[in-house]
Design a protein around this motif. Structure first.
Motif, PDB file in Angstrom:
ATOM      1  N   ARG A 254       0.828  -1.207   0.000  1.00 38.56           N
ATOM      2  CA  ARG A 254       0.000   0.000   0.000  1.00 38.56           C
ATOM      3  C   ARG A 254       0.862   1.257   0.000  1.00 38.56           C
ATOM      4  O   ARG A 254       0.538   2.255  -0.650  1.00 38.56           O
ATOM      5  CB  ARG A 254      -0.937  -0.004   1.214  1.00 38.56           C
ATOM      6  CG  ARG A 254      -2.030  -1.079   1.204  1.00 38.56           C
ATOM      7  CD  ARG A 254      -2.962  -0.921   0.023  1.00 38.56           C
ATOM      8  NE  ARG A 254      -3.553   0.384  -0.010  1.00 38.56           N
ATOM      9  CZ  ARG A 254      -4.871   0.622  -0.078  1.00 38.56           C
ATOM     10  NH1 ARG A 254      -5.712  -0.382  -0.086  1.00 38.56           N
ATOM     11  NH2 ARG A 254      -5.332   1.852  -0.135  1.00 38.56           N
ATOM     12  N   GLU A 255       1.971   1.226   0.736  1.00 41.73           N
ATOM     13  CA  GLU A 255       2.871   2.388   0.777  1.00 41.73           C
ATOM     14  C   GLU A 255       3.500   2.640  -0.589  1.00 41.73           C
ATOM     15  O   GLU A 255       3.567   3.785  -1.073  1.00 41.73           O
ATOM     16  CB  GLU A 255       3.955   2.159   1.834  1.00 41.73           C
ATOM     17  CG  GLU A 255       3.424   2.233   3.260  1.00 41.73           C
ATOM     18  CD  GLU A 255       4.381   1.635   4.278  1.00 41.73           C
ATOM     19  OE1 GLU A 255       4.154   1.831   5.491  1.00 41.73           O
ATOM     20  OE2 GLU A 255       5.351   0.948   3.879  1.00 41.73           O
ATOM     21  N   ALA A 256       3.958   1.568  -1.247  1.00 41.95           N
ATOM     22  CA  ALA A 256       4.605   1.717  -2.557  1.00 41.95           C
ATOM     23  C   ALA A 256       3.649   2.280  -3.591  1.00 41.95           C
ATOM     24  O   ALA A 256       3.979   3.220  -4.331  1.00 41.95           O
ATOM     25  CB  ALA A 256       5.147   0.362  -3.028  1.00 41.95           C
ATOM     26  N   PHE A 257       2.435   1.748  -3.631  1.00 37.25           N
ATOM     27  CA  PHE A 257       1.484   2.208  -4.643  1.00 37.25           C
ATOM     28  C   PHE A 257       0.818   3.517  -4.251  1.00 37.25           C
ATOM     29  O   PHE A 257       0.271   4.208  -5.116  1.00 37.25           O
ATOM     30  CB  PHE A 257       0.475   1.104  -4.961  1.00 37.25           C
ATOM     31  CG  PHE A 257       1.021   0.089  -5.922  1.00 37.25           C
ATOM     32  CD1 PHE A 257       0.843   0.235  -7.289  1.00 37.25           C
ATOM     33  CD2 PHE A 257       1.756  -0.989  -5.465  1.00 37.25           C
ATOM     34  CE1 PHE A 257       1.369  -0.674  -8.182  1.00 37.25           C
ATOM     35  CE2 PHE A 257       2.298  -1.908  -6.348  1.00 37.25           C
ATOM     36  CZ  PHE A 257       2.111  -1.754  -7.712  1.00 37.25           C
TER      37      PHE A 257
ATOM     38  N   PHE B  60       4.047 -15.309  -7.106  1.00 36.46           N
ATOM     39  CA  PHE B  60       5.163 -14.835  -6.287  1.00 36.46           C
ATOM     40  C   PHE B  60       4.739 -14.291  -4.921  1.00 36.46           C
ATOM     41  O   PHE B  60       5.448 -14.459  -3.939  1.00 36.46           O
ATOM     42  CB  PHE B  60       5.944 -13.745  -7.038  1.00 36.46           C
ATOM     43  CG  PHE B  60       6.400 -14.173  -8.405  1.00 36.46           C
ATOM     44  CD1 PHE B  60       7.486 -15.027  -8.550  1.00 36.46           C
ATOM     45  CD2 PHE B  60       5.729 -13.743  -9.541  1.00 36.46           C
ATOM     46  CE1 PHE B  60       7.910 -15.422  -9.811  1.00 36.46           C
ATOM     47  CE2 PHE B  60       6.149 -14.133 -10.809  1.00 36.46           C
ATOM     48  CZ  PHE B  60       7.234 -14.979 -10.939  1.00 36.46           C
ATOM     49  N   ALA B  61       3.605 -13.576  -4.876  1.00 35.71           N
ATOM     50  CA  ALA B  61       3.094 -12.996  -3.630  1.00 35.71           C
ATOM     51  C   ALA B  61       4.129 -12.126  -2.930  1.00 35.71           C
ATOM     52  O   ALA B  61       4.356 -12.236  -1.726  1.00 35.71           O
ATOM     53  CB  ALA B  61       2.600 -14.096  -2.679  1.00 35.71           C
ATOM     54  N   THR B  62       4.788 -11.251  -3.718  1.00 38.35           N
ATOM     55  CA  THR B  62       5.728 -10.294  -3.154  1.00 38.35           C
ATOM     56  C   THR B  62       5.422  -8.908  -3.707  1.00 38.35           C
ATOM     57  O   THR B  62       4.884  -8.771  -4.814  1.00 38.35           O
ATOM     58  CB  THR B  62       7.183 -10.651  -3.505  1.00 38.35           C
ATOM     59  OG1 THR B  62       7.361 -10.556  -4.926  1.00 38.35           O
ATOM     60  CG2 THR B  62       7.529 -12.058  -3.041  1.00 38.35           C
ATOM     61  N   VAL B  63       5.803  -7.897  -2.966  1.00 41.17           N
ATOM     62  CA  VAL B  63       5.589  -6.523  -3.413  1.00 41.17           C
ATOM     63  C   VAL B  63       6.405  -6.247  -4.668  1.00 41.17           C
ATOM     64  O   VAL B  63       5.951  -5.559  -5.591  1.00 41.17           O
ATOM     65  CB  VAL B  63       5.959  -5.529  -2.294  1.00 41.17           C
ATOM     66  CG1 VAL B  63       5.785  -4.091  -2.771  1.00 41.17           C
ATOM     67  CG2 VAL B  63       5.116  -5.775  -1.042  1.00 41.17           C
TER      68      VAL B  63
ATOM     69  N   ILE C 192      11.965   7.527  -0.349  1.00 43.68           N
ATOM     70  CA  ILE C 192      10.726   6.846   0.047  1.00 43.68           C
ATOM     71  C   ILE C 192      10.914   6.126   1.372  1.00 43.68           C
ATOM     72  O   ILE C 192      10.053   6.192   2.256  1.00 43.68           O
ATOM     73  CB  ILE C 192      10.283   5.853  -1.042  1.00 43.68           C
ATOM     74  CG1 ILE C 192       9.976   6.595  -2.339  1.00 43.68           C
ATOM     75  CG2 ILE C 192       9.057   5.070  -0.588  1.00 43.68           C
ATOM     76  CD1 ILE C 192       9.585   5.684  -3.489  1.00 43.68           C
ATOM     77  N   GLY C 193      12.028   5.437   1.526  1.00 50.16           N
ATOM     78  CA  GLY C 193      12.261   4.673   2.749  1.00 50.16           C
ATOM     79  C   GLY C 193      12.264   5.521   3.996  1.00 50.16           C
ATOM     80  O   GLY C 193      11.766   5.100   5.052  1.00 50.16           O
ATOM     81  N   ASN C 194      12.779   6.735   3.901  1.00 45.78           N
ATOM     82  CA  ASN C 194      12.815   7.617   5.070  1.00 45.78           C
ATOM     83  C   ASN C 194      11.423   8.097   5.462  1.00 45.78           C
ATOM     84  O   ASN C 194      11.132   8.290   6.646  1.00 45.78           O
ATOM     85  CB  ASN C 194      13.720   8.821   4.794  1.00 45.78           C
ATOM     86  CG  ASN C 194      15.190   8.434   4.734  1.00 45.78           C
ATOM     87  OD1 ASN C 194      15.571   7.355   5.184  1.00 45.78           O
ATOM     88  ND2 ASN C 194      16.022   9.297   4.175  1.00 45.78           N
ATOM     89  N   ILE C 195      10.562   8.322   4.482  1.00 43.04           N
ATOM     90  CA  ILE C 195       9.202   8.781   4.786  1.00 43.04           C
ATOM     91  C   ILE C 195       8.455   7.729   5.592  1.00 43.04           C
ATOM     92  O   ILE C 195       7.798   8.034   6.592  1.00 43.04           O
ATOM     93  CB  ILE C 195       8.440   9.098   3.488  1.00 43.04           C
ATOM     94  CG1 ILE C 195       9.048  10.317   2.793  1.00 43.04           C
ATOM     95  CG2 ILE C 195       6.957   9.355   3.787  1.00 43.04           C
ATOM     96  CD1 ILE C 195       8.450  10.608   1.434  1.00 43.04           C
ATOM     97  N   PHE C 196       8.560   6.474   5.143  1.00 42.39           N
ATOM     98  CA  PHE C 196       7.817   5.394   5.800  1.00 42.39           C
ATOM     99  C   PHE C 196       8.664   4.607   6.799  1.00 42.39           C
ATOM    100  O   PHE C 196       8.199   3.599   7.333  1.00 42.39           O
ATOM    101  CB  PHE C 196       7.252   4.439   4.734  1.00 42.39           C
ATOM    102  CG  PHE C 196       6.222   5.070   3.842  1.00 42.39           C
ATOM    103  CD1 PHE C 196       4.926   5.256   4.283  1.00 42.39           C
ATOM    104  CD2 PHE C 196       6.558   5.485   2.566  1.00 42.39           C
ATOM    105  CE1 PHE C 196       3.971   5.843   3.457  1.00 42.39           C
ATOM    106  CE2 PHE C 196       5.609   6.071   1.732  1.00 42.39           C
ATOM    107  CZ  PHE C 196       4.316   6.249   2.183  1.00 42.39           C
ATOM    108  N   LYS C 197       9.908   5.079   7.009  1.00 42.79           N
ATOM    109  CA  LYS C 197      10.823   4.387   7.926  1.00 42.79           C
ATOM    110  C   LYS C 197      10.900   2.898   7.591  1.00 42.79           C
ATOM    111  O   LYS C 197      10.760   2.033   8.468  1.00 42.79           O
ATOM    112  CB  LYS C 197      10.356   4.574   9.373  1.00 42.79           C
ATOM    113  CG  LYS C 197      10.445   6.012   9.869  1.00 42.79           C
ATOM    114  CD  LYS C 197      10.042   6.121  11.334  1.00 42.79           C
ATOM    115  CE  LYS C 197      10.191   7.529  11.863  1.00 42.79           C
ATOM    116  NZ  LYS C 197       9.790   7.654  13.273  1.00 42.79           N
TER     117      LYS C 197
END
Length: 533
Positions: free
Chosen positions: A49-52, A175-178, A111-116
């Protein structure tokens, strides 16, 4: 047929085509979240959900309103200038999408810093590629609508949703991966880009030779105020997600995201009507026909109210069952967020965007308003970050949206000089609200008294039919039965009251009967040819 009548009929037909497309598209895409919550862990769902969230926001922000300028210029310009407008949009979208991709490739930690989230940092470069392709390819649906080809847009929307569902669904099962979802999104964008090129070549021959720098500047000047307003709108609607992502874990973000679940078909109704109204309002504004602008807007509000009000009341009653049926009991905490989120529904009948886009001075004023509301929201979220829970976050977000809608409606009322003489145009909206509440009262008592019994019956049916003890499947069938019976109570009461109180008009009844006759023609009835009998 008079011009207003012809215009209304055309508006209905175009809106209907777009709505049909979005309904079919919804049918394809609706299965995705149901699969994702059942095949991924709650933390992985949060990452997805965060990525999209980032991807979908980027394709709204980066074009800066350039894509939407096609509604204005395709309706007003000559053939050569129409081709130039298309080329300008493609060039702009390609460049800004590429810059975003480069930024995330170089600094994936943005992106990683925003969502930690280290996982989002790892996926940053791939997310950048998706953004680049989607910013470019999603112009397909917009240009077909702006070119007033509702049937063609219908095909594009259906095909896009079908391919997206097929690709993303395959990623879930295989695959069931992001990461696999992101690769599926890349393939989807490439397919859509190919169709976009084919369409543009067929409708705007040699458009790639039409570049005019002076026209590019004119288009840029027109688009920027609306582009900034669009960015502010997106921030106002979605910035709370980033505050939640920063403060809470990915698993908690998943709960919040599904509490903010967009009610099926709701946004589609408003988008379909608004997309058709924008070019129509531009034409009426040029002609100076404010009364017809008011009449068309009132008609659109009546049609939206007919769906929005009863859906709001029904979901308010059945929210807990609705959420757990779709997303399993792991997300039952999402229900309280969902109840607050759907408060937007009754206010969503206030259609102002087509009129605001028709008056440049309103666009500038609306921009200032949106900035003020956004700053207020950010201030509230920032200072409430240490004190708000998930429900506090969504309450602040919904409050900001409602406030802006009320201010925008006030602006439109003053611009079009609406007065007491126009109140009769809204009588069916008031009737719809009353009958929705009446149907809701009866449904509430039925729902509260039979919910447990129906859930048990539905779960037992699934257990016997599929020989399974899997809780997610049992809950789905139990909850579906509750929603079905509750709907069978609500819908007949609502439609009966709407009919006897005149909310459903004669031409609408005839349209429904005609559609039914086409699907189920009466046996033994032979059409009489002209001149016989």
């Amino acid at each position: 047929m008079s011009k207003p009548e012809a215009a209304t009929q055309s508006l209905k037909q175009q809106s209907a085509w777009l709505l049909v497309a979005k309904v079919i598209g919804f049918g394809f895409s609706f299965v995705l979240p149901l699969l994702i919550v059942r095949y991924l862990s709650q933390e992985e769902v949060g990452h997805y959900r965060e990525a999209f969230q980032v991807i979908m926001n980027a394709i709204v922000i980066l074009p800066l309103g350039f894509s939407m300028s096609s509604f204005y210029f395709l309706a007003r310009e000559t053939a050569d200038r129409r081709g130039a407008a298309i080329l300008n949009i493609l060039l702009f979208n390609f460049v800004v999408g590429g810059l975003a991709c480069l930024a995330l490739y170089t600094y994936p930690e943005l992106i990683g810093n925003i969502f930690k989230s280290p996982e989002l940092t790892r996926l940053g470069p791939l997310i950048g590629v998706v953004i680049w392709i989607w910013v470019f390819s999603t112009f397909l649906e917009t240009v077909a609508i702006a070119n007033q080809e509702a049937k063609v847009a219908t095909v594009f929307i259906v095909l896009a949703q079908f391919s997206k569902t097929l690709l993303m669904g395959s990623a879930v099962f295989l695959f069931a991966t992001v990461e696999s979802f992101i690769y599926a999104a890349m393939i989807q964008g490439i397919i859509q880009s190919s169709i976009l090129f084919w369409y543009l070549r067929s409708r705007f021959p040699r458009f790639w030779t039409k570049f005019e720098f002076s026209f590019f500047k004119d288009q840029f000047v027109y688009a920027i105020p609306f582009g900034i307003a669009g960015i502010l709108w997106m921030l106002q609607n979605d910035i709370h997600n980033y505050f939640v992502g920063y403060k809470f874990s990915s698993a908690e973000y998943a709960i919040y995201a599904y509490g903010c679940f967009e009610v099926p078909l709701i946004a589609m109704l408003a988008e379909s009507v608004t997309a058709v109204l924008i070019p129509r309002m531009n034409t009426l504004q040029v002609a100076g026909d404010k009364e017809e602008m008011i009449r068309l807007t009132a008609r659109a509000m009546q049609k939206l109210a007919f769906f929005y009000f009863p859906i709001y009341v029904f979901l308010l009653i059945t929210a807990q069952t609705f959420i757990t049926t779709l997303f399993t009991t792991k997300y039952q905490q999402s229900a309280s967020i969902f109840v607050i989120n759907i408060t937007i529904l009754p206010f969503s009948i206030l259609i102002t965007d087509p009129i605001v886009r028709s008056y440049k001075e309103l666009g500038r004023l609306f921009l200032v308003t949106r900035i003020a509301v956004l700053l207020t929201l950010v201030t509230v979220l920032y200072y409430g970050l240490e004190h708000f829970g998930l429900t506090g976050m969504i309450t602040a977000a919904v409050g900001a949206i409602v406030l802006e809608k009320m201010i925008a409606e006030t602006m439109v009322i003053r611009k079009l000089r609406l007065g007491m003489r126009h109140l009769p145009l809204m009588k069916n909206v008031l009737k719809t609200a009353i009958i929705s509440v009446a149907a809701g009262i009866v449904t509430y008592f039925v729902y509260e008294n039979v919910k447990v019994v129906l859930e048990t019956a539905g779960e037992h049916f699934a257990q016997e039919m599929f020989s399974t003890q899997k809780l997610a499947i049992l809950n789905f069938f139990g909850g579906s039965l509750v929603l079905l019976i509750s709907g069978m109570v609500f819908a007949p009461i609502y439609l009966f009251l709407a009919n006897i109180w005149g909310v459903i008009e004669d031409d609408e009844k005839e349209s429904v009967l005609t559609a039914v006759r086409r699907i189920w023609p009466r046996r033994g009835v032979v059409p009489v040819a002209d001149g016989e009998g």
